[in-house]
Design a protein around this motif. Structure first.
Motif, PDB file in Angstrom:
ATOM      1  N   GLN A  43      14.389 -58.581 -34.926  1.00  0.00           N
ATOM      2  CA  GLN A  43      15.388 -57.737 -34.271  1.00  0.00           C
ATOM      3  C   GLN A  43      14.794 -56.408 -33.816  1.00  0.00           C
ATOM      4  O   GLN A  43      15.428 -55.677 -33.040  1.00  0.00           O
ATOM      5  N   LEU A  44      13.589 -56.088 -34.261  1.00  0.00           N
ATOM      6  CA  LEU A  44      12.881 -54.944 -33.703  1.00  0.00           C
ATOM      7  C   LEU A  44      12.620 -55.183 -32.213  1.00  0.00           C
ATOM      8  O   LEU A  44      12.605 -54.244 -31.415  1.00  0.00           O
ATOM      9  N   ILE A  45      12.394 -56.432 -31.868  1.00  0.00           N
ATOM     10  CA  ILE A  45      12.206 -56.815 -30.466  1.00  0.00           C
ATOM     11  C   ILE A  45      13.545 -56.786 -29.740  1.00  0.00           C
ATOM     12  O   ILE A  45      13.655 -56.296 -28.612  1.00  0.00           O
ATOM     13  N   THR A  46      14.578 -57.297 -30.416  1.00  0.00           N
ATOM     14  CA  THR A  46      15.916 -57.318 -29.820  1.00  0.00           C
ATOM     15  C   THR A  46      16.386 -55.911 -29.486  1.00  0.00           C
ATOM     16  O   THR A  46      16.843 -55.639 -28.365  1.00  0.00           O
ATOM     17  N   MET A  47      16.288 -54.989 -30.436  1.00  0.00           N
ATOM     18  CA  MET A  47      16.753 -53.619 -30.227  1.00  0.00           C
ATOM     19  C   MET A  47      15.895 -52.893 -29.196  1.00  0.00           C
ATOM     20  O   MET A  47      16.386 -52.055 -28.442  1.00  0.00           O
ATOM     21  N   ASN A  83       6.007 -43.154 -30.317  1.00  0.00           N
ATOM     22  CA  ASN A  83       4.868 -43.775 -30.985  1.00  0.00           C
ATOM     23  C   ASN A  83       4.431 -42.992 -32.220  1.00  0.00           C
ATOM     24  O   ASN A  83       4.012 -43.580 -33.222  1.00  0.00           O
ATOM     25  N   VAL A  84       4.536 -41.670 -32.143  1.00  0.00           N
ATOM     26  CA  VAL A  84       4.199 -40.832 -33.292  1.00  0.00           C
ATOM     27  C   VAL A  84       5.179 -41.108 -34.440  1.00  0.00           C
ATOM     28  O   VAL A  84       4.783 -41.210 -35.610  1.00  0.00           O
ATOM     29  N   ILE A  85       6.459 -41.258 -34.093  1.00  0.00           N
ATOM     30  CA  ILE A  85       7.467 -41.592 -35.113  1.00  0.00           C
ATOM     31  C   ILE A  85       7.127 -42.931 -35.761  1.00  0.00           C
ATOM     32  O   ILE A  85       7.224 -43.099 -36.981  1.00  0.00           O
ATOM     33  N   ALA A  86       6.717 -43.918 -34.947  1.00  0.00           N
ATOM     34  CA  ALA A  86       6.364 -45.238 -35.471  1.00  0.00           C
ATOM     35  C   ALA A  86       5.182 -45.146 -36.433  1.00  0.00           C
ATOM     36  O   ALA A  86       5.139 -45.849 -37.452  1.00  0.00           O
ATOM     37  N   PHE A  87       4.219 -44.292 -36.110  1.00  0.00           N
ATOM     38  CA  PHE A  87       3.045 -44.136 -36.972  1.00  0.00           C
ATOM     39  C   PHE A  87       3.432 -43.642 -38.359  1.00  0.00           C
ATOM     40  O   PHE A  87       2.852 -44.052 -39.367  1.00  0.00           O
ATOM     41  N   PHE A  88       4.452 -42.782 -38.416  1.00  0.00           N
ATOM     42  CA  PHE A  88       4.868 -42.216 -39.700  1.00  0.00           C
ATOM     43  C   PHE A  88       6.000 -43.010 -40.364  1.00  0.00           C
ATOM     44  O   PHE A  88       6.503 -42.612 -41.413  1.00  0.00           O
ATOM     45  N   SER A  89       6.385 -44.126 -39.753  1.00  0.00           N
ATOM     46  CA  SER A  89       7.505 -44.893 -40.300  1.00  0.00           C
ATOM     47  C   SER A  89       7.126 -45.542 -41.633  1.00  0.00           C
ATOM     48  O   SER A  89       6.061 -46.135 -41.766  1.00  0.00           O
ATOM     49  N   SER A  90       8.021 -45.415 -42.594  1.00  0.00           N
ATOM     50  CA  SER A  90       7.797 -46.008 -43.910  1.00  0.00           C
ATOM     51  C   SER A  90       8.894 -47.003 -44.282  1.00  0.00           C
ATOM     52  O   SER A  90       8.777 -47.707 -45.288  1.00  0.00           O
ATOM     53  N   ARG A  99      11.377 -47.398 -32.229  1.00  0.00           N
ATOM     54  CA  ARG A  99      11.389 -48.414 -31.169  1.00  0.00           C
ATOM     55  C   ARG A  99      12.442 -48.084 -30.104  1.00  0.00           C
ATOM     56  O   ARG A  99      12.224 -48.308 -28.914  1.00  0.00           O
ATOM     57  N   ILE A 100      13.563 -47.558 -30.534  1.00  0.00           N
ATOM     58  CA  ILE A 100      14.619 -47.179 -29.588  1.00  0.00           C
ATOM     59  C   ILE A 100      14.144 -46.045 -28.682  1.00  0.00           C
ATOM     60  O   ILE A 100      14.361 -46.069 -27.464  1.00  0.00           O
ATOM     61  N   VAL A 101      13.479 -45.045 -29.270  1.00  0.00           N
ATOM     62  CA  VAL A 101      12.957 -43.917 -28.494  1.00  0.00           C
ATOM     63  C   VAL A 101      11.915 -44.403 -27.490  1.00  0.00           C
ATOM     64  O   VAL A 101      11.943 -44.041 -26.305  1.00  0.00           O
ATOM     65  N   MET A 102      10.978 -45.237 -27.952  1.00  0.00           N
ATOM     66  CA  MET A 102       9.948 -45.781 -27.059  1.00  0.00           C
ATOM     67  C   MET A 102      10.556 -46.605 -25.932  1.00  0.00           C
ATOM     68  O   MET A 102      10.133 -46.520 -24.779  1.00  0.00           O
ATOM     69  N   ALA A 103      11.546 -47.402 -26.274  1.00  0.00           N
ATOM     70  CA  ALA A 103      12.119 -48.331 -25.308  1.00  0.00           C
ATOM     71  C   ALA A 103      12.881 -47.618 -24.196  1.00  0.00           C
ATOM     72  O   ALA A 103      12.721 -47.940 -23.014  1.00  0.00           O
ATOM     73  N   MET A 104      13.710 -46.655 -24.552  1.00  0.00           N
ATOM     74  CA  MET A 104      14.510 -45.967 -23.538  1.00  0.00           C
ATOM     75  C   MET A 104      13.625 -45.186 -22.574  1.00  0.00           C
ATOM     76  O   MET A 104      13.831 -45.207 -21.359  1.00  0.00           O
ATOM     77  N   SER A 105      12.609 -44.526 -23.109  1.00  0.00           N
ATOM     78  CA  SER A 105      11.690 -43.779 -22.246  1.00  0.00           C
ATOM     79  C   SER A 105      10.826 -44.740 -21.430  1.00  0.00           C
ATOM     80  O   SER A 105      10.542 -44.489 -20.247  1.00  0.00           O
ATOM     81  N   GLY A 106      10.415 -45.859 -22.032  1.00  0.00           N
ATOM     82  CA  GLY A 106       9.611 -46.849 -21.311  1.00  0.00           C
ATOM     83  C   GLY A 106      10.383 -47.513 -20.194  1.00  0.00           C
ATOM     84  O   GLY A 106       9.837 -47.783 -19.118  1.00  0.00           O
ATOM     85  N   GLY A 107      11.661 -47.783 -20.421  1.00  0.00           N
ATOM     86  CA  GLY A 107      12.502 -48.375 -19.385  1.00  0.00           C
ATOM     87  C   GLY A 107      12.651 -47.463 -18.189  1.00  0.00           C
ATOM     88  O   GLY A 107      12.591 -47.898 -17.026  1.00  0.00           O
ATOM     89  N   LEU A 108      12.835 -46.171 -18.449  1.00  0.00           N
ATOM     90  CA  LEU A 108      12.920 -45.185 -17.361  1.00  0.00           C
ATOM     91  C   LEU A 108      11.594 -45.114 -16.611  1.00  0.00           C
ATOM     92  O   LEU A 108      11.552 -45.111 -15.382  1.00  0.00           O
TER      93      LEU A 108
END
Length: 391
Positions: A43-47, A83-90, A99-108
């Motif tokens: 669902q990381l892919i889905t979101m 991506n920085v947030i993903a690096f620090f994700s625990s 992933r949501i932050v990356m996706a919305m900016s990547g879509g734009l």
């Protein structure tokens, strides 16, 4: 200058594509590390796909009147932050937010970048220019995903995202230097923008996007467990298979740009969709043989990504005065299809054998073929009608 600029735009598509697709290759590693099921990790892919659609549609509309260079650079800056947030994700939730932050900016970014490429190229080279940006996206399959998968077998998978952030900073700098300014579009009410959806040939063309990527994503989102369970592939073999798929996806995206300039979008789209469906059906029977699987994945990669530049060129040709809006709808619906594909694939593997996803995906691609044939027919009828009126 334009050629170099288009390559820089394509590199931006490469890093956004790597961030999106790399999860497919390391799904099992992430699931184990965060102590979640493969289905939930999927669902990381889905979101991501759902958020990408929102970025491509809503953010493109909200920023339509803004100067396009600022929008382009801003979208990459936010992507770096994701991506920085993903690096620090625990935790799973922390990674999901990134992933949501990356996706919305990547879509734009991808919508603005593709339209930029089309505007920078001469009219007879616009298909190839758009294909170049799309190629950047598919190169993430060639290099980004398999390398990310291979690296994650030896070090923490989070470092993949740190590396993506660093190379995106470099790309952002060069885009700042080389991308020319481009005025935003005149303010267009949302209701007027949505009027294009009343055009049945455009709507059916957009439906093609949904079913095409739905069929592709159902298999690709779960390609690691599919190959692991069905063919007994190790993580190293899976990264090799992804590399093979990516190489031929790259070939397909480049060939698609050439084919649409040479033979037109209709023939290119029909043939590529037929081969795409055939490859997915064959995958059900070739899974027991390593060589046969790799050959089938070669066919799959070429066919699937030949469709993309041809279909985008065709959709823009239907509404040339609203190219960015059409591209935003196409990109948004592409990610809606990804969302459905990843979600449906998760349901299938939860309640039945994962090996069923390939032939089910083949039927989805045949639905895409039916939708585009309807669009072609409606467009031909419009041309004939307009010809009679002009006479």
């Amino acid at each position: 200058m334009n050629r170099v600029t288009i390559y820089l735009l394509a590199f931006g598509a490469f890093v956004t594509g790597t961030a999106e697709f790399v999860v497919s290759g390391i799904l099992e590693i992430i699931a184990d590390d965060l102590d979640v099921s493969i289905s939930l990790a999927g669902q990381l892919i889905t979101m991501y796909s759902l958020s990408y659609a929102l970025g491509a549609l809503v953010l493109v509309m909200l920023t339509a009147t803004f100067e396009r260079k600022k929008v382009l650079l801003f979208s990459l800056a936010i992507f770096i932050a994701g991506n920085v947030i993903a690096f620090f994700s625990s935790t799973y939730l922390f990674l999901l937010v990134s992933r949501i932050v990356m996706a919305m900016s990547g879509g734009l970014y991808i919508v603005v970048a593709t339209n930029y490429a089309a505007q920078l190229a001469s009219p007879e080279k616009r298909g190839s220019a758009m294909a170049t940006v799309i190629t950047g996206f598919t190169v993430s399959l060639v290099l980004g995903v398999p390398v990310g998968t291979f690296v994650s077998a030896f070090i923490d998978w989070r470092y993949v995202y740190l590396f993506i952030a660093l190379v995106t900073v470099v790309n952002l700098y060069f885009l700042y230097l080389r991308v020319p300014k481009m005025k935003g579009n005149p303010a267009t009410p949302l209701r007027q923008q949505l009027l294009i959806l009343k055009d049945r040939k455009l709507v059916s063309g957009l439906m093609t996007t949904i079913f095409w990527i739905l069929g592709y994503t159902m298999v690709f989102a779960y390609i690691a467990p599919f190959l692991s369970e069905g063919a007994g592939f190790s993580i190293e073999k899976i990264s090799t298979a992804l590399f093979v798929l990516g190489v031929f996806a790259f070939i397909g995206s480049r060939f698609g740009g050439f084919a649409v300039d040479k033979w037109g979008p209709k023939r290119t789209i029909i043939i590529s969709l037929l081969l795409h469906a055939a490859a997915l059906f064959l995958l059900t029977f070739t899974i027991q043989s390593t060589v046969a699987v790799l050959i089938t994945m070669m066919m799959w990669g070429v066919a699937a990504w030949t469709t993309t530049p041809a279909k985008q060129f065709y959709l823009i040709s239907l509404k040339p005065g609203s190219s960015e809006i059409v591209l935003s709808f196409n990109t948004a619906l592409m990610n809606v299809g990804m969302t459905i594909g990843a979600g449906l694939g998760g349901v299938i593997i939860q309640y039945t054998s994962i090996l069923h996803i390939s032939w089910i995906s083949g039927f989805m691609v045949l639905l895409a073929l039916g939708a585009i044939l309807f669009s072609f027919q409606a467009n031909e009828q419009r041309v004939k009608t307009e010809g009679k009126i002009s006479c």
